[in-house]
Design a protein around this motif. Sequence first.
Motif, PDB file in Angstrom:
ATOM      1  N   SER A  87      22.678 -18.160  24.827  1.00  0.00           N
ATOM      2  CA  SER A  87      22.240 -18.687  23.541  1.00  0.00           C
ATOM      3  C   SER A  87      21.316 -19.890  23.653  1.00  0.00           C
ATOM      4  O   SER A  87      20.434 -20.076  22.836  1.00  0.00           O
ATOM      5  CB  SER A  87      23.451 -19.054  22.670  1.00  0.00           C
ATOM      6  OG  SER A  87      24.234 -20.040  23.312  1.00  0.00           O
ATOM      7  N   GLU A 110      24.782 -27.188  18.550  1.00  0.00           N
ATOM      8  CA  GLU A 110      24.314 -26.092  19.413  1.00  0.00           C
ATOM      9  C   GLU A 110      25.420 -25.097  19.755  1.00  0.00           C
ATOM     10  O   GLU A 110      25.147 -23.935  20.061  1.00  0.00           O
ATOM     11  CB  GLU A 110      23.732 -26.655  20.710  1.00  0.00           C
ATOM     12  CG  GLU A 110      22.449 -27.450  20.548  1.00  0.00           C
ATOM     13  CD  GLU A 110      22.700 -28.919  20.228  1.00  0.00           C
ATOM     14  OE1 GLU A 110      21.752 -29.711  20.335  1.00  0.00           O
ATOM     15  OE2 GLU A 110      23.833 -29.272  19.851  1.00  0.00           O
ATOM     16  N   LEU A 113      25.724 -21.616  17.870  1.00  0.00           N
ATOM     17  CA  LEU A 113      24.602 -20.681  17.869  1.00  0.00           C
ATOM     18  C   LEU A 113      24.844 -19.447  18.724  1.00  0.00           C
ATOM     19  O   LEU A 113      25.508 -19.509  19.760  1.00  0.00           O
ATOM     20  CB  LEU A 113      23.340 -21.370  18.368  1.00  0.00           C
ATOM     21  CG  LEU A 113      22.755 -22.463  17.486  1.00  0.00           C
ATOM     22  CD1 LEU A 113      21.526 -23.047  18.150  1.00  0.00           C
ATOM     23  CD2 LEU A 113      22.423 -21.930  16.111  1.00  0.00           C
ATOM     24  N   ASP A 115      22.327 -15.932  20.012  1.00  0.00           N
ATOM     25  CA  ASP A 115      20.983 -15.369  20.007  1.00  0.00           C
ATOM     26  C   ASP A 115      20.973 -14.124  20.890  1.00  0.00           C
ATOM     27  O   ASP A 115      21.031 -14.243  22.121  1.00  0.00           O
ATOM     28  CB  ASP A 115      19.971 -16.398  20.520  1.00  0.00           C
ATOM     29  CG  ASP A 115      18.543 -16.057  20.114  1.00  0.00           C
ATOM     30  OD1 ASP A 115      18.362 -15.047  19.406  1.00  0.00           O
ATOM     31  OD2 ASP A 115      17.608 -16.801  20.500  1.00  0.00           O
ATOM     32  N   TYR A 117      22.068 -12.670  16.779  1.00  0.00           N
ATOM     33  CA  TYR A 117      23.203 -12.332  15.920  1.00  0.00           C
ATOM     34  C   TYR A 117      23.164 -10.825  15.707  1.00  0.00           C
ATOM     35  O   TYR A 117      22.079 -10.236  15.581  1.00  0.00           O
ATOM     36  CB  TYR A 117      23.098 -13.058  14.583  1.00  0.00           C
ATOM     37  CG  TYR A 117      23.409 -14.535  14.677  1.00  0.00           C
ATOM     38  CD1 TYR A 117      24.664 -15.022  14.349  1.00  0.00           C
ATOM     39  CD2 TYR A 117      22.440 -15.447  15.091  1.00  0.00           C
ATOM     40  CE1 TYR A 117      24.964 -16.383  14.440  1.00  0.00           C
ATOM     41  CE2 TYR A 117      22.720 -16.799  15.191  1.00  0.00           C
ATOM     42  CZ  TYR A 117      23.987 -17.257  14.858  1.00  0.00           C
ATOM     43  OH  TYR A 117      24.274 -18.589  14.969  1.00  0.00           O
ATOM     44  N   VAL A 185      26.277 -25.698   6.695  1.00  0.00           N
ATOM     45  CA  VAL A 185      25.379 -24.902   7.524  1.00  0.00           C
ATOM     46  C   VAL A 185      24.541 -24.043   6.590  1.00  0.00           C
ATOM     47  O   VAL A 185      25.069 -23.185   5.878  1.00  0.00           O
ATOM     48  CB  VAL A 185      26.146 -24.010   8.515  1.00  0.00           C
ATOM     49  CG1 VAL A 185      25.160 -23.200   9.361  1.00  0.00           C
ATOM     50  CG2 VAL A 185      27.053 -24.856   9.412  1.00  0.00           C
ATOM     51  N   ILE A 187      21.586 -21.284   5.931  1.00  0.00           N
ATOM     52  CA  ILE A 187      20.956 -20.157   6.611  1.00  0.00           C
ATOM     53  C   ILE A 187      19.845 -19.593   5.750  1.00  0.00           C
ATOM     54  O   ILE A 187      20.049 -19.294   4.566  1.00  0.00           O
ATOM     55  CB  ILE A 187      21.984 -19.062   6.951  1.00  0.00           C
ATOM     56  CG1 ILE A 187      22.971 -19.571   8.007  1.00  0.00           C
ATOM     57  CG2 ILE A 187      21.288 -17.794   7.447  1.00  0.00           C
ATOM     58  CD1 ILE A 187      24.015 -18.564   8.433  1.00  0.00           C
ATOM     59  N   ILE A 224      19.858 -22.992  10.094  1.00  0.00           N
ATOM     60  CA  ILE A 224      19.557 -21.883  10.996  1.00  0.00           C
ATOM     61  C   ILE A 224      18.600 -20.930  10.290  1.00  0.00           C
ATOM     62  O   ILE A 224      18.917 -20.411   9.219  1.00  0.00           O
ATOM     63  CB  ILE A 224      20.823 -21.113  11.410  1.00  0.00           C
ATOM     64  CG1 ILE A 224      21.842 -22.056  12.062  1.00  0.00           C
ATOM     65  CG2 ILE A 224      20.469 -19.974  12.370  1.00  0.00           C
ATOM     66  CD1 ILE A 224      23.167 -21.376  12.397  1.00  0.00           C
ATOM     67  N   LEU A 226      17.226 -17.424  10.464  1.00  0.00           N
ATOM     68  CA  LEU A 226      17.510 -16.139  11.092  1.00  0.00           C
ATOM     69  C   LEU A 226      16.353 -15.194  10.811  1.00  0.00           C
ATOM     70  O   LEU A 226      16.078 -14.864   9.659  1.00  0.00           O
ATOM     71  CB  LEU A 226      18.809 -15.547  10.538  1.00  0.00           C
ATOM     72  CG  LEU A 226      20.113 -16.055  11.143  1.00  0.00           C
ATOM     73  CD1 LEU A 226      21.300 -15.367  10.487  1.00  0.00           C
ATOM     74  CD2 LEU A 226      20.140 -15.810  12.636  1.00  0.00           C
ATOM     75  N   ASN A 245      19.112 -31.096  12.409  1.00  0.00           N
ATOM     76  CA  ASN A 245      19.656 -30.038  13.266  1.00  0.00           C
ATOM     77  C   ASN A 245      19.146 -28.684  12.778  1.00  0.00           C
ATOM     78  O   ASN A 245      19.778 -28.031  11.946  1.00  0.00           O
ATOM     79  CB  ASN A 245      21.191 -30.060  13.224  1.00  0.00           C
ATOM     80  CG  ASN A 245      21.771 -31.353  13.740  1.00  0.00           C
ATOM     81  OD1 ASN A 245      21.358 -31.849  14.787  1.00  0.00           O
ATOM     82  ND2 ASN A 245      22.734 -31.913  13.015  1.00  0.00           N
ATOM     83  N   PHE A 247      17.663 -24.842  13.893  1.00  0.00           N
ATOM     84  CA  PHE A 247      17.624 -23.872  14.977  1.00  0.00           C
ATOM     85  C   PHE A 247      17.025 -22.564  14.459  1.00  0.00           C
ATOM     86  O   PHE A 247      17.062 -22.276  13.266  1.00  0.00           O
ATOM     87  CB  PHE A 247      19.036 -23.612  15.527  1.00  0.00           C
ATOM     88  CG  PHE A 247      19.734 -24.870  15.971  1.00  0.00           C
ATOM     89  CD1 PHE A 247      19.513 -25.393  17.228  1.00  0.00           C
ATOM     90  CD2 PHE A 247      20.598 -25.536  15.112  1.00  0.00           C
ATOM     91  CE1 PHE A 247      20.141 -26.557  17.633  1.00  0.00           C
ATOM     92  CE2 PHE A 247      21.235 -26.701  15.505  1.00  0.00           C
ATOM     93  CZ  PHE A 247      21.000 -27.215  16.771  1.00  0.00           C
ATOM     94  N   SER A 249      17.084 -18.381  15.368  1.00  0.00           N
ATOM     95  CA  SER A 249      17.694 -17.296  16.136  1.00  0.00           C
ATOM     96  C   SER A 249      17.237 -15.956  15.568  1.00  0.00           C
ATOM     97  O   SER A 249      16.830 -15.869  14.401  1.00  0.00           O
ATOM     98  CB  SER A 249      19.225 -17.364  16.085  1.00  0.00           C
ATOM     99  OG  SER A 249      19.719 -18.404  16.893  1.00  0.00           O
TER     100      SER A 249
END
Length: 274
Positions: A87, A110, A113, A115, A117, A185, A187, A224, A226, A245, A247, A249
Amino acid sequence: MKLIKLKNELGKGFSRTNLQNMRLFYQYYPKCQTSGKLSWSHYCELVMIKEKEKRDFYEKECINSKWAVRELKRQVESSLYERLLLSNGKANKEKVLKLAKEGQVIEKPEDILKDPYVFEFLGIPENKPVLERDLEYKLIKHIEDFLLELGKGFMFVGSQQRVTLGNTHYYVDMVFYNKILKCYVLIDLKIGHLKPENMGQMNMYLNYYEREVNTEEDNKPIGIVLCAEKDEIVAEYSLEGLNNNIFASQYTYCIPDKEQLIKEVEKVLRENEE
């Protein structure tokens, strides 16, 4: 004849498959050092995993996350162990041993996570075009499976959560709360390639949540993005310099090629040793 004799003398449960599982169980757990928290059906799945570190990881996760047998089978089939190792691209022997000993430990952003999903539970063919709103609808409809794929500590807050800046309304696709990290979180779902502007928009959402939604008990929110496809260079340059933060993926509708993932893990480990 021997099977019939066993059944006659000891009763049911002595099929050829069960005997093979008993033999493997004895080989892998010779001192019967099992947790007592898992069923025989759990161990029948676990003994099918030859690598000790991988088997130890799934056993630990079964206990920590209270997986049912169905959930265990799904996580093994979707190569959770390999995906966690890959990941962040920093797989090494220490990480392998840590996963085997402790399972998935969530201490920093981190750690949640993956990678990629895997959304195989949606039943969407890999090459079928899907609109973002349809993908979101299907994930909500299968929210229990989605929460299992997200991992530990996730609670669903809602979809299309409004963010109002000035006179303009924006909407975060899906919002969760992770009770382990004590943070929201966010998304954002993208059906195409990752774009730099996706990161800018997520950065705006996170700033809003930190200032307007967070309480004193909440940590900085996590974002995140996606996407169906991610270019590592685009992701690297888009994320560099951001204080939040954030990310990126990928997701896939099909179970990843397990052999390919194993080869990738082995390659990363070799490069790390060199």
